[in-house]
Design an enzyme around this catalytic site. Structure first.
Site, PDB file in Angstrom:
ATOM      1  N   HIS A 153       0.669  -1.291  -0.024  1.00 47.41           N
ATOM      2  CA  HIS A 153       0.004  -0.043   0.128  1.00 47.41           C
ATOM      3  C   HIS A 153       0.871   1.421   0.069  1.00 47.41           C
ATOM      4  O   HIS A 153       0.439   2.297  -0.628  1.00 47.41           O
ATOM      5  CB  HIS A 153      -0.757  -0.070   1.066  1.00 47.41           C
ATOM      6  CG  HIS A 153      -2.155   1.001   1.255  1.00 47.41           C
ATOM      7  ND1 HIS A 153      -2.837   0.816   0.052  1.00 47.41           N
ATOM      8  CD2 HIS A 153      -2.259   1.951   1.865  1.00 47.41           C
ATOM      9  CE1 HIS A 153      -3.976   1.985   0.313  1.00 47.41           C
ATOM     10  NE2 HIS A 153      -3.396   2.559   1.328  1.00 47.41           N
TER      11      HIS A 153
ATOM     12  N   SER B  97       0.848  -1.081  -6.377  1.00 51.29           N
ATOM     13  CA  SER B  97       1.199  -1.965  -7.507  1.00 51.29           C
ATOM     14  C   SER B  97       2.098  -1.661  -8.531  1.00 51.29           C
ATOM     15  O   SER B  97       2.225  -0.317  -8.802  1.00 51.29           O
ATOM     16  CB  SER B  97      -0.053  -2.614  -7.841  1.00 51.29           C
ATOM     17  OG  SER B  97      -0.623  -3.321  -6.853  1.00 51.29           O
TER      18      SER B  97
ATOM     19  N   LYS C 299     -13.133  -7.364 -10.907  1.00 49.82           N
ATOM     20  CA  LYS C 299     -12.364  -7.903 -11.961  1.00 49.82           C
ATOM     21  C   LYS C 299     -11.966  -9.112 -11.148  1.00 49.82           C
ATOM     22  O   LYS C 299     -11.525 -10.196 -11.567  1.00 49.82           O
ATOM     23  CB  LYS C 299     -11.081  -6.837 -12.362  1.00 49.82           C
ATOM     24  CG  LYS C 299     -10.009  -7.624 -13.485  1.00 49.82           C
ATOM     25  CD  LYS C 299      -9.234  -6.683 -13.758  1.00 49.82           C
ATOM     26  CE  LYS C 299      -8.439  -7.163 -15.043  1.00 49.82           C
ATOM     27  NZ  LYS C 299      -7.606  -5.981 -15.541  1.00 49.82           N
ATOM     28  N   ASP C 300     -11.604  -8.851  -9.747  1.00 47.16           N
ATOM     29  CA  ASP C 300     -11.022  -9.930  -8.889  1.00 47.16           C
ATOM     30  C   ASP C 300     -12.081 -10.985  -8.752  1.00 47.16           C
ATOM     31  O   ASP C 300     -11.724 -12.130  -8.609  1.00 47.16           O
ATOM     32  CB  ASP C 300     -10.808  -9.368  -7.535  1.00 47.16           C
ATOM     33  CG  ASP C 300      -9.480  -8.919  -7.392  1.00 47.16           C
ATOM     34  OD1 ASP C 300      -8.745  -9.039  -8.098  1.00 47.16           O
ATOM     35  OD2 ASP C 300      -9.129  -7.949  -6.286  1.00 47.16           O
TER      36      ASP C 300
ATOM     37  N   GLU D 184       4.320 -33.996  -1.333  1.00 46.79           N
ATOM     38  CA  GLU D 184       3.361 -33.436  -2.317  1.00 46.79           C
ATOM     39  C   GLU D 184       3.793 -32.909  -3.490  1.00 46.79           C
ATOM     40  O   GLU D 184       5.099 -32.370  -3.599  1.00 46.79           O
ATOM     41  CB  GLU D 184       2.305 -32.338  -1.823  1.00 46.79           C
ATOM     42  CG  GLU D 184       1.464 -33.280  -0.527  1.00 46.79           C
ATOM     43  CD  GLU D 184       0.317 -33.758  -1.210  1.00 46.79           C
ATOM     44  OE1 GLU D 184       0.600 -34.564  -2.302  1.00 46.79           O
ATOM     45  OE2 GLU D 184      -0.818 -33.529  -0.799  1.00 46.79           O
TER      46      GLU D 184
END
Length: 383
Positions: free
Chosen positions: A202, A206, A228-229, A272
């Site tokens: 923040h 970004s 959009k998310d 895994e």
């Protein structure tokens, strides 16, 4: 709403989720952060419900998992969701890291964001390993035995360290209790680190695909990017539902449906799928201590990227040579994953050694040399 800007707590949420300015040109590749947050919440919630019925005891652990699957109302759905979201967690984190590598999201002023992210990734691996042991099937027991035994390579203190973790002279009841306690607690530490990751992000905002400052071309987080998310979130829930309801064991190992037997070693002991690349690096080096150092080094080496990438250009969007080597790195990582699933015989050992060498060479030589070369060519071009 005015209250979102005046209330002391809601104002904080507003600054992160509603009014936070985001670069206008970020793509769906920037959605993995919200997907990872969703996975973490799902894992904590399903983990809490599973812990209500699980018994961390060598005699009862396997049967308690079967009890959850067969007798607890919708227990099978909770257990399969927990197991499969763990796989999606790693799919998303690998894609999230790959996006960061490609677009140079690790470069200043976002070094702190990258560093916290790498710490989260390492802690995720530890948490996933602890969780893999808890069902106490064959692969759980022998995977725990092999991985914890690696610490015996530490000079002087190694054997004592292994006994301390085991709580005895082999993987036993004390080991299972300790692993269960840590597996329950570490996700809350992960959540705290995720909040720190968001706080650091923040501060400077970004990165974007062009790698340039875009303060003049930003949109509010809501509604533009929240919706959009939601597109990728709904798609994730769709795919997760199909796997949980129709192919629940697609990403698991069949040997873990066999109760743990210390007297019978499985034909092939593998972790895994999401830990296979690092397991391949461990096995590629004949010396046990050097193998352990290389395995941990393959994770910690991510921390040096902001300092070895000397290019003036952020990201690979406008760097053809680096773009090519980035895809070589991705293919190499997939090769390591495949090698980790194979028996340590020829030619897999030799392929693993070549892939391991390239993995470290990419960070230590290719990234800095290409950066310096591009800087020099730019200086020549401007003269």
């Amino acid at each position: 709403m005015r209250i979102f800007k005046t209330h002391v707590l809601l104002r904080l949420i507003n600054s992160y989720i509603v009014d936070s300015p985001q670069p206008a040109n970020i793509s769906y590749l920037w959605n993995f952060g919200s997907l990872l947050g969703t996975c973490l919440v799902l894992q904590i919630l399903t983990g809490i419900f599973l812990a209500m019925h699980y018994q961390p005891h060598v005699d009862f652990a396997f049967n308690s998992v079967e009890h959850i699957m067969r007798d607890v109302n919708s227990g099978w759905a909770v257990r399969y969701t927990h197991a499969n979201v763990a796989s999606f967690f790693f799919i998303f984190v690998y894609l999230h890291i790959a996006r960061g590598l490609y677009y140079g999201s690790y470069k200043s002023p976002r070094i702190l964001v990258w560093t916290i992210g790498v710490i989260i990734f390492i802690l995720m691996i530890g948490t996933a390993f602890l969780g893999y042991v808890l069902p106490y099937g064959q692969m759980s027991l022998w995977g725990a035995t092999v991985i914890t035994n690696l610490l015996s390579a530490v000079p002087v203190f190694g054997p004592d360290l292994v006994e301390l973790i085991w709580g005895g002279f082999s993987v036993s009841n004390a080991t299972l209790n300790r692993f269960f306690s840590l597996h329950y607690l570490l996700p809350f530490l992960l959540a705290a680190l995720a909040i720190g990751h968001l706080l650091a992000l923040h501060t400077h905002g970004s990165n974007n695909p062009n790698g340039v400052g875009s303060n003049s071309d930003r949109y509010a987080m809501h509604p533009y990017f929240t919706f959009k998310d939601l597109v990728t979130l709904f798609f994730f829930f769709l795919v997760l539902s199909i796997i949980v309801f129709y192919y629940p064991n697609l990403l698991g190992h069949s040997d873990n449906y066999i109760p743990a037997n210390p007297m019978q070693t499985p034909a092939s002991i593998v972790p895994e799928w999401y830990l296979l690349p690092f397991y391949a690096i461990l096995r590629s080096i004949p010396n046990k201590l050097l193998g352990v150092i290389a395995m941990f080094g393959s994770l910690l080496i991510l921390l040096i990227l902001p300092y070895v990438d000397l290019s003036r250009i952020r990201g690979n969007q406008f760097r053809p040579a680096m773009k090519l080597f980035f895809w070589f790195f991705v293919v190499n990582f997939v090769v390591l994953m495949w090698i980790g699933s194979q028996h340590p015989n020829s030619p897999y050992v030799e392929i693993g050694q070549v892939a391991t060498t390239f993995y470290f060479v990419w960070f230590l030589l290719i990234v800095p040399i290409l950066g310096l070369s591009e800087n020099s060519l730019m200086d020549i071009a401007t003269k």
